[in-house]
Design an enzyme around this catalytic site. Structure first.
Site, PDB file in Angstrom:
ATOM      1  N   ILE A  50       0.860  -1.170   0.000  1.00  0.00           N
ATOM      2  CA  ILE A  50       0.000   0.000   0.000  1.00  0.00           C
ATOM      3  C   ILE A  50       0.903   1.228   0.000  1.00  0.00           C
ATOM      4  CG2 ILE A  50      -2.005  -1.100   1.056  1.00  0.00           C
ATOM      5  CD1 ILE A  50      -1.223  -0.028   3.720  1.00  0.00           C
ATOM      6  N   ASP A  51       0.389   2.315  -0.525  1.00  0.00           N
ATOM      7  CA  ASP A  51       1.199   3.507  -0.695  1.00  0.00           C
ATOM      8  C   ASP A  51       1.713   4.040   0.639  1.00  0.00           C
ATOM      9  OD1 ASP A  51       0.500   3.319  -3.354  1.00  0.00           O
ATOM     10  OD2 ASP A  51      -1.097   4.815  -3.219  1.00  0.00           O
ATOM     11  N   ARG A  52       2.810   4.777   0.565  1.00  0.00           N
ATOM     12  CA  ARG A  52       3.375   5.395   1.765  1.00  0.00           C
ATOM     13  C   ARG A  52       2.330   6.226   2.506  1.00  0.00           C
ATOM     14  NH1 ARG A  52       7.755  10.008   0.820  1.00  0.00           N
ATOM     15  NH2 ARG A  52       5.886  10.897  -0.140  1.00  0.00           N
TER      16      ARG A  52
END
Length: 302
Positions: A136-138
């Site tokens: 999942i994105d930062r």
């Protein structure tokens, strides 16, 4: 050395593309290197990099044990939601990068997992991403699963492919969506100009499907539940932006000006469901909205 036995399922697909699609975390360039090194056989003979497959073709892939790495364990606090001998599920905070990459050599979730789990992480994804099944994105918060051994990793990766590993997100989109629910079915690929971004690409993008439903409506904004049928990079962000409703706080696909009080986009991986790789029983997990996300909803609700 680990041997993976695979069966082709698409007619005419190149061997390198099949391996990149089937083995979790394996890039196409890495698959090509394996083929060039003779680490892949096709129906018992060394496979060529550009070999075209037929359904039922038998491939064997020999993956060497992970090399010693410079990715060091770091004592970074983890919010562990579930853990056993096969898997660990973490509630990732906004700002934590999942694995080392240019610009983020340490301080990542992988560094934290190495400290927490020791050597008990799968090696399929190589030295920089041990255990990582999906990302999942930062600047997205919420549930992410990692595997502690190769067997569990392959089982979970298969569930990603057949959609039995289900991920449900909550998001705040800009604007009011006309319907109460809907589906965005639009292939996603690299942006034609900005290679750091993704975009809807109907010519050469990969299949991407996002189902959404309205949880609440506010003046100028909509609180959504989003369920992924596929798992492309930035999928929810790209899909909602493509229909004119980018995520609140998303300065890549939405308004460029940051939203005061937000460190990233309003996107939280709330629920996760998978079949346990050892017991075969369903596991359903949920983590509450983080405080910053709930504060946004409270402000919107007045």
């Amino acid at each position: 050395m680990t041997i993976h036995k695979l069966a082709a399922d698409r007619a005419g697909e190149r061997a390198d593309a099949f391996l990149a699609r089937t083995l979790p975390g394996l890039t196409r360039s890495a698959a090509q290197r394996l083929l060039e090194q003779g680490a892949v056989t096709l129906n018992g003979a060394p496979a060529r990099k550009n070999a075209r497959l037929s359904p039922g073709d038998a491939l064997e892939v020999a993956l060497s044990a992970p090399e010693p790495v410079d990715v060091l364990p770091q004592s970074i606090p983890l919010d562990v939601v579930y853990e056993d001998g096969d898997v660990i599920v973490v509630n990732k905070p906004v700002g934590l990068v999942v694995h080392p990459a240019p610009g983020h050599p340490d301080g990542t979730l992988v560094n934290a997992l190495l400290y927490h789990c020791g050597s008990s992480l799968s090696g399929i994804n190589g030295q920089l991403r041990p255990g990582i099944v999906h990302r999942i994105d930062r600047d997205t918060s919420g549930l992410i699963i990692a595997a502690k051994n190769d067997r569990a990793h392959l089982a979970l990766a298969a569930q990603l492919q057949d959609h039995s590993l289900a991920r449900t997100y909550e998001a705040v989109a800009v604007g009011g969506l006309r319907e109460d629910s809907g589906t965005v079915n639009a292939p996603i690929g690299r942006h034609p100009v900005d290679r750091k971004k993704m975009a809807v690409d109907r010519k050469s993008g990969r299949e991407a499907v996002t189902h959404w439903s309205v949880l609440a409506r506010y003046p100028g904004y909509t609180h959504l539940e989003c369920r992924l049928e596929t798992g492309r990079t930035h999928q929810i962000r790209v899909h909602l932006a493509s229909i004119g409703h980018p995520l609140l706080g998303d300065t890549v696909y939405g308004a460029k000006k940051p939203v005061p009080g937000l460190a990233g986009q309003c996107l939280h991986a709330r629920r996760l469901r998978f079949v346990h790789p050892s017991t075969g029983l369903p596991v359903e997990l949920e983590c509450p909205l983080p405080g910053w996300f709930q504060a946004v909803l409270d402000r919107l609700g007045g």
